[in-house]
Design an enzyme around this catalytic site. Structure first.
Site, PDB file in Angstrom:
ATOM      1  N   ASP A 209       5.451   1.354   1.739  1.00 55.59           N
ATOM      2  CA  ASP A 209       4.828   2.116   0.633  1.00 55.59           C
ATOM      3  C   ASP A 209       4.015   3.258   1.227  1.00 55.59           C
ATOM      4  O   ASP A 209       3.814   3.333   2.431  1.00 55.59           O
ATOM      5  CB  ASP A 209       3.908   1.174  -0.155  1.00 55.59           C
ATOM      6  CG  ASP A 209       2.844   0.564   0.759  1.00 55.59           C
ATOM      7  OD1 ASP A 209       1.799   1.184   0.916  1.00 55.59           O
ATOM      8  OD2 ASP A 209       3.070  -0.507   1.346  1.00 55.59           O
ATOM      9  N   ASP A 211       0.792   3.671   0.450  1.00 53.76           N
ATOM     10  CA  ASP A 211      -0.577   3.266   0.110  1.00 53.76           C
ATOM     11  C   ASP A 211      -0.940   3.895  -1.245  1.00 53.76           C
ATOM     12  O   ASP A 211      -0.189   3.698  -2.195  1.00 53.76           O
ATOM     13  CB  ASP A 211      -1.541   3.624   1.251  1.00 53.76           C
ATOM     14  CG  ASP A 211      -2.816   2.810   1.146  1.00 53.76           C
ATOM     15  OD1 ASP A 211      -2.729   1.617   0.818  1.00 53.76           O
ATOM     16  OD2 ASP A 211      -3.901   3.353   1.372  1.00 53.76           O
TER      17      ASP A 211
HETATM   18  N1  LIG Z   1      -0.689  -0.020   1.772  1.00 51.50           N
HETATM   19  C1  LIG Z   1      -0.945  -1.123   2.451  1.00 51.50           C
HETATM   20  N2  LIG Z   1      -2.215  -1.412   2.843  1.00 51.50           N
HETATM   21  C2  LIG Z   1      -2.474  -2.529   3.543  1.00 51.50           C
HETATM   22  N3  LIG Z   1      -1.540  -3.421   3.889  1.00 51.50           N
HETATM   23  C3  LIG Z   1      -0.275  -3.170   3.528  1.00 51.50           C
HETATM   24  N4  LIG Z   1       0.853  -3.854   3.750  1.00 51.50           N
HETATM   25  C4  LIG Z   1       1.862  -3.192   3.184  1.00 51.50           C
HETATM   26  N5  LIG Z   1       1.415  -2.060   2.599  1.00 51.50           N
HETATM   27  C5  LIG Z   1       0.084  -2.025   2.796  1.00 51.50           C
END
Ligand SMILES: Nc1ncnc2[nH]cnc12
Ligand SMILES: CSC[C@H]1O[C@H](OP(=O)(O)O)[C@H](O)[C@@H]1O
Length: 292
Positions: A209, A211
Site C-alpha cells: 500500500d 500508507d
Molecule cells: N502502511 C503500513 N504501515 C505500517 N505497517 C504496514 N504494513 C503494511 N502496510 C503498512
C-alpha cells in the site's frame, strides 16, 4: 563443508512456505518463552529451512505482542545460520508500488513497547547496528525474489512503528521528509536481536500500500494489505524456494560483514562482574562468545 540453514520469518499473509522435503513441525521453548508458533523444519536440496510465522498461524499476535526474543532464540537454537524476514510494508515513496519488493538495508526504530535485547541483568553488550543487514544475504534474497518474478528494489530505509494503528497523515508525511522508503511494524527489534544472536539478517519488504500520504489513494487498511498479499505471497514463497535452490550444494562461509562473530567486539561486562544466572541463560544465543 559448512552448509546453509535458513531461518525464514513469514509476516502478514505469509504463514506457510512451499517445496519442503522432510517437513516436520516442532514445538519449542526458549529461555525467553515460547516463539510465535511451532517451527516448521524441512529442506530443499542440502539447504535446511526453519520457518516461523511471525504472528502465529491465524495471525493471533499483534506487532507489539510478537515474542521477538523467543523467535530469534528459537531459530538460533535450531541451528539457523542466516535469517530472512518477509514483511508486508507500506510505501513512503512514489517509486515503490504495491506488489514491488524492497530489500531494506537500513532501519529507523520508532517502536517503544517491546523487549529489544537479550542482554542486561549483569551482562552488558553493545552490538553495532551501523549496517543492520548482511549485505551478502540481502543480495542473495533480492536475486531470489527477482528469479521468482518480483520487481525488486535493492536498498532502502524501513521505518518500524509501534502500531497496531496505522500512521496519521502528519506522521506519514514526517517519515517521508526523513527519507524513509517503507514502513512496517516488525523488522525492529527483530533485526537488532538477530545481530545480538550473531545471525546475519535480511528483510524482503513486500509493498502492499501507499500508507496514507498519497492523495489519489485511499489510506491503508488491513483489507488492502491482505488483497495485495493474496496476489503476491506466492512470489514471496517462490523466492524462498529459489534462494534455497541457489544455495544448495554450495559452502556457507561466515558473513563477510563479520556478523557471525560480532559479539567479540560487543561484550563489556568484566568476567568477575557477570551475573552467573544471566550467563547461563545467554548460552543459547551467545555461548560462542561467552566461552572465549
Ligand atoms: N502502511 C503500513 N504501515 C505500517 N505497517 C504496514 N504494513 C503494511 N502496510 C503498512
Ligand atoms: C496486516 S497490516 C499491518 C501488519 O502487516 C505487517 O506485518 P509483517 O511485518 O509481519 O508482515 C506490519 O508490520 C503489521 O504488523
Amino acid at each position: 563443508m559448512s552448509k546453509w540453514t535458513l531461518g525464514i520469518i513469514g509476516g502478514s499473509g505469509l504463514y506457510e512456505i512451499d517445496g519442503l522435503e522432510d517437513r516436520r513441525e516442532e514445538t519449542v521453548d526458549t529461555p525467553w518463552g515460547a516463539p510465535s508458533d511451532a517451527l516448521v523444519h524441512g529442506r530443499i536440496g542440502d539447504v535446511k529451512l526453519v520457518f516461523l510465522p511471525r504472528h502465529g498461524r491465524g495471525h493471533r499476535l499483534s506487532p507489539s505482542e510478537v515474542p521477538y526474543r523467543a523467535n530469534i532464540a528459537a531459530l538460533k537454537m535450531a541451528g539457523v545460520t542466516d535469517v530472512l524476514a518477509i514483511s508486508a510494508c507500506g510505501s513512503l515513496q512514489e517509486q515503490y508500488a504495491p506488489g514491488d519488493f524492497l530489500a531494506a538495508d537500513q532501519f529507523i526504530d520508532r517502536t517503544f513497547a517491546r523487549a529489544k535485547t537479550f542482554f542486561g541483568e549483569g551482562m552488558v553488550a553493545h552490538v553495532s547496528m551501523a549496517r543492520p543487514v548482511c549485505a551478502r544475504f540481502s543480495a542473495l534474497a533480492a536475486d531470489a525474489a527477482e528469479a521468482a518474478g518480483a520487481k525488486v528494489h535493492r536498498g532502502g530505509t524501513y521505518i518500524a512503528m509501534e502500531g497496531p494503528q496505522f500512521s496519521s497523515l502528519a506522521e506519514s508525511k514526517l517519515y517521508r521528509q526523513w527519507g524513509c522508503d517503507v514502513i512496517g511494524m516488525t523488522a525492529m527489534p527483530e533485526a537488532k536481536l538477530a545481530r545480538e544472536a550473531e545471525l546475519p539478517y535480511a528483510v524482503l519488504g513486500m509493498v502492499t500500500d501507499y500508507d496514507c500520504w498519497r492523495e489519489e489513494e485511499e489510506a491503508v487498511t488491513v483489507t488492502n494489505v491482505l488483497e495485495v498479499m493474496a496476489r503476491n505471497s506466492a512470489i514471496g514463497r517462490k523466492a524462498v524456494v529459489k534462494l534455497a535452490e541457489k544455495l544448495s550444494g554450495t559452502e556457507r562461509t561466515p558473513s563477510p560483514d563479520g556478523i557471525d562473530t560480532c559479539l567479540d567486539y560487543a561484550l563489556i561486562t568484566a568476567e568477575a562482574a557477570r551475573n552467573p544466572e544471566t550467563i547461563h541463560k545467554l548460552q543459547v544465543i551467545a555461548g560462542r562468545a561467552l566461552s572465549r
